[in-house]
Enzyme design. Sequence first.
Site, short mmCIF file in Angstrom:
data_model
loop_
_atom_site.label_atom_id
_atom_site.label_comp_id
_atom_site.label_asym_id
_atom_site.label_seq_id
_atom_site.Cartn_x
_atom_site.Cartn_y
_atom_site.Cartn_z
N ARG A 51 0.82 -1.21 0.00
CA ARG A 51 0.00 0.00 0.00
C ARG A 51 0.86 1.26 0.00
NH1 ARG A 51 -3.19 -3.18 3.61
NH2 ARG A 51 -5.27 -3.61 2.77
N LYS A 109 -8.44 -17.35 3.41
CA LYS A 109 -9.58 -18.24 3.64
C LYS A 109 -10.92 -17.56 3.34
CE LYS A 109 -8.56 -16.41 7.90
NZ LYS A 109 -7.23 -15.97 8.36
N GLU A 133 -2.86 -24.22 0.90
CA GLU A 133 -2.61 -24.92 2.16
C GLU A 133 -2.61 -23.98 3.35
OE1 GLU A 133 -2.60 -27.66 4.50
OE2 GLU A 133 -1.78 -28.59 2.68
N GLY A 138 -2.59 -22.60 9.31
CA GLY A 138 -1.19 -22.17 9.23
C GLY A 138 -0.25 -23.22 8.68
N LYS A 209 -12.85 -21.35 7.29
CA LYS A 209 -11.98 -22.53 7.20
C LYS A 209 -12.81 -23.81 7.14
CE LYS A 209 -8.34 -20.05 9.66
NZ LYS A 209 -7.65 -19.83 10.95
#
Length: 437
Positions: A51, A109, A133, A138, A209
Amino acid sequence: MEGASGQRPLGVAVLGHGTVGAEVVNIIREDALDLQERIGAPLELRGVAVRDASSDRGIPAELLTTDAEALVRRDDVDLVVELIGGIELPRTLVRAALDAGKSVVTANKALLAAYTGELAEAAESHNADLYFEAAVAGAIPVIRPLTQSLAGDRVDRVMGIVNGTTNYILSAMDESGADYETTLAEAGRLGYAEADPTADVEGFDAAAKAAILASIAFHTRVTASDVYREGMSSITAADLTSARALNCTIKLLAICERISGPDGRDRVSARVYPALVPREHPLATVAGAFNAVVVEAQAAGRLMFYGQGAGGAPTASAVMGDLVMAARNRVQGGRGPRESKYAKLEIAPMSDIVTRYYVNLQVADRAGVLSAVAAEFATRGVSISAVRQEGAGDGARLVVLTHRATDRALADTVAALENLESVTAVTSVLRLEGSAE
């Protein structure tokens, strides 16, 4: 220019330079020779989208850009790593990359839970890979075992602790006896909770998730909107004390399972809520900010994956694993796993879910209260496993533990209890998961 391997370098664009992005950039730059040997071609960092390109980030200024879309569209970029967060901007960037035939690695996610179908179809149409993954738990390898190791098995249930913030809070409350607000403040001070913890404590993060896990495990597209969700901000120290008396603890669980419908056909349930977990269950021992996922499959039986569920280095480890796989596919001309959605199972409503329940009631301390309460459970076919009275006088409480019943029957029972003159309040209702009964 070709590397020592004789293969042309693969250009990498990293979108985002936060905690995880900085770790990924460092690994790409510092482990370049080792990564080249593993992949069969050099990885070259083409740019990092940020940014604010004016701040000192410890990398050459010429690699920084505020134009993420232009970086993604560069001809010398083969692989895109998306670590921005949010939904709409990443969706635009990831689609642009996939539509251009560039493989994508993401830890997002929320994006995947909302648009997994769209992105999977874009990857398929343009012969690109989409790896994620790091989007769940994590550093813990969960996605790859489900998509590859268990590809020949039938998965019946996936249950886990997939949010470190909530697990830290509940673990600390259990150990110290402190209340929710005090423990949340301590979690913020230690860096486990965000300034605005809503996504974590109200279960939105875990629900995203759960949608990803259910989609993969049951070969059915499941979005975050399909996941039943309850947060854990209403959990009290008294709930944990009662749980302890029942030889249980309380965990915020993501549960995805295959259940049989009234017509005998399989359906999918995906849900997130705080639940009592027996102390002997493996998830009960998962403390602090750690994550764990238990997978139950017909041939493999019960498998448990445990480890660091968040943080810069652990998440970067999962991102880099995906990046190496995507890069190898580029070198060798292969493809990663494609979306599997052939089953197209119906999503089961929460009202049909069967489990056990813990109900905490504040009651009038007088004769006949227990029989009146028990009658409401019996009328609706909810069998009581155990009852315990705590306190006396105005502070009297009944703790009821049930046998298995549908969520619909329990909800009807709670509504009836709230209308009983002898019941002052239904202070909490929690499900019991992981028991042998």
